[in-house]
Design an enzyme around this catalytic site. Structure first.
Site, mmCIF file in Angstrom:
data_model
loop_
_atom_site.group_PDB
_atom_site.id
_atom_site.type_symbol
_atom_site.label_atom_id
_atom_site.label_comp_id
_atom_site.label_asym_id
_atom_site.label_seq_id
_atom_site.Cartn_x
_atom_site.Cartn_y
_atom_site.Cartn_z
ATOM 1 N N TYR A 1 12.350 27.566 89.213
ATOM 2 C CA TYR A 1 12.522 28.949 88.734
ATOM 3 C C TYR A 1 13.338 29.613 89.793
ATOM 4 O O TYR A 1 14.284 30.583 89.435
ATOM 5 C CB TYR A 1 11.026 29.232 88.512
ATOM 6 C CG TYR A 1 11.294 30.989 88.393
ATOM 7 C CD1 TYR A 1 11.211 31.439 87.242
ATOM 8 C CD2 TYR A 1 10.994 31.622 89.427
ATOM 9 C CE1 TYR A 1 11.425 32.832 86.955
ATOM 10 C CE2 TYR A 1 11.126 33.016 89.352
ATOM 11 C CZ TYR A 1 11.150 33.561 88.300
ATOM 12 O OH TYR A 1 11.265 35.199 87.922
ATOM 13 N N ASP B 1 9.575 31.684 83.260
ATOM 14 C CA ASP B 1 8.209 31.891 83.903
ATOM 15 C C ASP B 1 7.143 32.390 82.942
ATOM 16 O O ASP B 1 7.445 31.945 81.658
ATOM 17 C CB ASP B 1 8.330 33.053 84.883
ATOM 18 C CG ASP B 1 8.600 34.532 84.480
ATOM 19 O OD1 ASP B 1 8.725 34.539 82.835
ATOM 20 O OD2 ASP B 1 8.634 35.394 84.942
ATOM 21 N N CYS C 1 5.445 46.353 70.015
ATOM 22 C CA CYS C 1 6.226 45.946 68.979
ATOM 23 C C CYS C 1 6.949 47.249 68.506
ATOM 24 O O CYS C 1 8.079 46.930 68.000
ATOM 25 C CB CYS C 1 5.363 45.136 67.999
ATOM 26 S SG CYS C 1 4.389 43.703 68.827
ATOM 27 N N CYS D 1 10.287 47.506 70.300
ATOM 28 C CA CYS D 1 10.782 46.206 70.589
ATOM 29 C C CYS D 1 12.161 46.045 69.997
ATOM 30 O O CYS D 1 12.478 46.411 68.771
ATOM 31 C CB CYS D 1 9.848 44.857 70.023
ATOM 32 S SG CYS D 1 10.794 43.444 70.374
ATOM 33 N N GLN E 1 4.239 35.374 92.065
ATOM 34 C CA GLN E 1 2.717 35.494 91.836
ATOM 35 C C GLN E 1 2.199 36.689 92.306
ATOM 36 O O GLN E 1 0.950 36.892 92.782
ATOM 37 C CB GLN E 1 1.888 34.450 92.418
ATOM 38 C CG GLN E 1 2.056 33.064 91.924
ATOM 39 C CD GLN E 1 1.427 31.890 92.579
ATOM 40 O OE1 GLN E 1 2.049 31.295 93.669
ATOM 41 N NE2 GLN E 1 0.333 31.386 92.097
ATOM 42 N N THR E 2 3.032 37.721 92.519
ATOM 43 C CA THR E 2 2.652 39.217 93.047
ATOM 44 C C THR E 2 3.401 40.094 92.147
ATOM 45 O O THR E 2 4.630 40.228 91.782
ATOM 46 C CB THR E 2 3.432 39.274 94.626
ATOM 47 O OG1 THR E 2 2.905 38.134 95.253
ATOM 48 C CG2 THR E 2 2.931 40.466 95.233
ATOM 49 N N TRP F 1 15.622 45.877 95.099
ATOM 50 C CA TRP F 1 16.100 44.570 95.198
ATOM 51 C C TRP F 1 17.273 44.585 93.937
ATOM 52 O O TRP F 1 18.314 43.545 93.845
ATOM 53 C CB TRP F 1 15.417 43.275 94.899
ATOM 54 C CG TRP F 1 14.087 43.306 93.766
ATOM 55 C CD1 TRP F 1 14.578 43.064 92.583
ATOM 56 C CD2 TRP F 1 12.993 43.811 94.291
ATOM 57 N NE1 TRP F 1 13.427 43.336 91.992
ATOM 58 C CE2 TRP F 1 12.569 43.695 92.836
ATOM 59 C CE3 TRP F 1 12.454 44.755 95.261
ATOM 60 C CZ2 TRP F 1 10.924 44.307 92.589
ATOM 61 C CZ3 TRP F 1 11.024 45.005 95.040
ATOM 62 C CH2 TRP F 1 10.564 44.844 93.802
ATOM 63 N N GLU G 1 12.779 37.714 95.521
ATOM 64 C CA GLU G 1 12.192 36.480 94.527
ATOM 65 C C GLU G 1 11.213 35.879 95.290
ATOM 66 O O GLU G 1 10.158 35.531 94.527
ATOM 67 C CB GLU G 1 13.378 35.476 94.249
ATOM 68 C CG GLU G 1 14.488 35.864 93.465
ATOM 69 C CD GLU G 1 13.839 36.329 91.785
ATOM 70 O OE1 GLU G 1 12.749 35.864 91.505
ATOM 71 O OE2 GLU G 1 14.265 37.294 91.049
HETATM 72 FE FE1 SF4 Z 1 6.175 42.419 69.651
HETATM 73 FE FE2 SF4 Z 1 8.798 42.192 70.266
HETATM 74 FE FE3 SF4 Z 1 7.015 40.800 71.660
HETATM 75 FE FE4 SF4 Z 1 7.422 40.163 69.028
HETATM 76 S S1 SF4 Z 1 9.016 39.947 70.787
HETATM 77 S S2 SF4 Z 1 5.623 40.317 69.861
HETATM 78 S S3 SF4 Z 1 7.993 42.169 68.303
HETATM 79 S S4 SF4 Z 1 7.225 43.102 71.550
#
Ligand code: SF4
Length: 313
Positions: free
Chosen positions: A121, A139, A194, A197, A45-46, A27, A40
């Site tokens: 949404y 969401d 993280c 991230c 919910q899927t 999509w 969408e």
């Molecule tokens: Fe971890 Fe980034 Fe989520 Fe913060 S925003 S909890 S650093 S993944």
């Protein structure tokens, strides 16, 4: 509520991550409003994995809003089978009739919200992606990201205000998809990733999400169905139109038996995990349906799974 101190830098980091890491999903191939709309609704919910095998076949069967509008409801439900939450298919069908009659798609999110099955949404997702309207989405994924970025719980109203303030006005569709993609693949509900991230510098919790609400445990249920086939037919029952779950859909007759099953399988519907036993029966409740007709019926996902496993369809 201000979630990040430098929204412009936040947008740049998130969009750069999205452009390099976004999943190749069917999509996302174009921004046609009908195709975005169908995706969408299917994704409500899927999980993406459940939508992937259904999306292209649905568009092949109903390649335009006019084709969908002129289809019979039973054909739409049959094509939807396996996705669950069949009210979505009924609303999509009803909305397609309205759009086909108007002769054009609504041009702003407020007008989309007047169609059946389209809330704030979904209207914002369709309009930001297909029409480049600067409207934000919120969401569960987006709310979790906000909560982790700030370490605070936001009301839903606050989350919408925050999302509107953070939205990239030039690339609203990509920004909204980036937020949802980020929540679904990096800032995961369980253990967020993280270490990889892209917006870690903006995050005050870095994974310590102490205010996260825990999902209630799934309920367990056992159920037995009778598979009764003879003379090129199989017996099926139609659920009542008054049922809140899957009204009007066809399934195998439920039964009570301690006999050894032909086979067993597991199936989940909303918050319930079913242990399903299937026994063969010489006779059972229901109506005999010719095998050649069965796959055209709007079957429940579980009925389709059982009949497929039994080699009937
Ligand atoms: Fe971890 Fe980034 Fe989520 Fe913060 S925003 S909890 S650093 S993944």
């Amino acid at each position: 509520m201000q979630v990040v101190r430098d929204p412009a830098e936040f947008r740049a980091k998130l969009l750069s991550w999205y452009n390099q890491n976004r999943r190749d999903l069917p999509w996302r191939k174009d921004r046609d409003p009908y195709r975005v709309w169908v995706s969408e609704i299917m994704l409500q919910q899927t999980r993406v994995a459940a939508v992937l095998p259904k999306y292209i076949p649905f568009l092949k069967r109903f390649p335009s809003v006019r084709k969908l509008a002129s289809a019979r409801e039973s054909s739409v439900l049959s094509q939807w089978s396996g996705l669950g939450y069949y009210r979505r298919a009924r609303n999509l069908h009803a909305a397609a009739k309205i759009v086909a009659k108007e002769g054009k798609f609504p041009q702003i999110s407020d007008a989309w919200r007047a169609l059946p099955g389209i809330g704030r949404y979904t209207a914002a997702a369709i309009c930001s992606i297909a029409l480049n309207e600067p409207v934000a989405v919120v969401d569960g994924n987006v709310q979790r990201v906000f909560r982790r970025l700030t370490g605070q719980t936001h009301t839903t109203a606050d989350s919408w205000k925050t999302a509107e303030a953070l939205l990239d006005p030039i690339h609203p569709g990509d920004f909204n998809q980036a937020m949802m993609e980020f929540g679904a693949t990096v800032c995961l509900p369980g253990e967020p990733l993280c270490a990889t991230c892209p917006i870690q510098a903006f995050c005050s919790t870095r994974g310590r999400d102490l205010s996260a609400s825990r999902k209630p445990p799934q309920q367990k249920r056992k159920i037995t169905f009778a598979l009764s086939s003879a003379d090129g037919s199989v017996r099926l029952v139609r659920r009542s139109n008054r049922d809140s779950l899957m009204p009007g859909m066809w399934e195998l007759p439920a039964t009570v038996s301690r006999r050894k099953p032909l086979f067993s399988l597991k199936h989940s519907i909303t918050n319930t995990d079913y242990d399903v036993r299937v026994i063969t029966a010489a006779t059972a409740d229901g109506t005999p349906v010719k095998l050649s007709r069965v796959s055209q019926l709007p079957l429940t996902g579980l009925a389709r799974k059982i009949l497929s496993r039994a080699g009937v369809i």
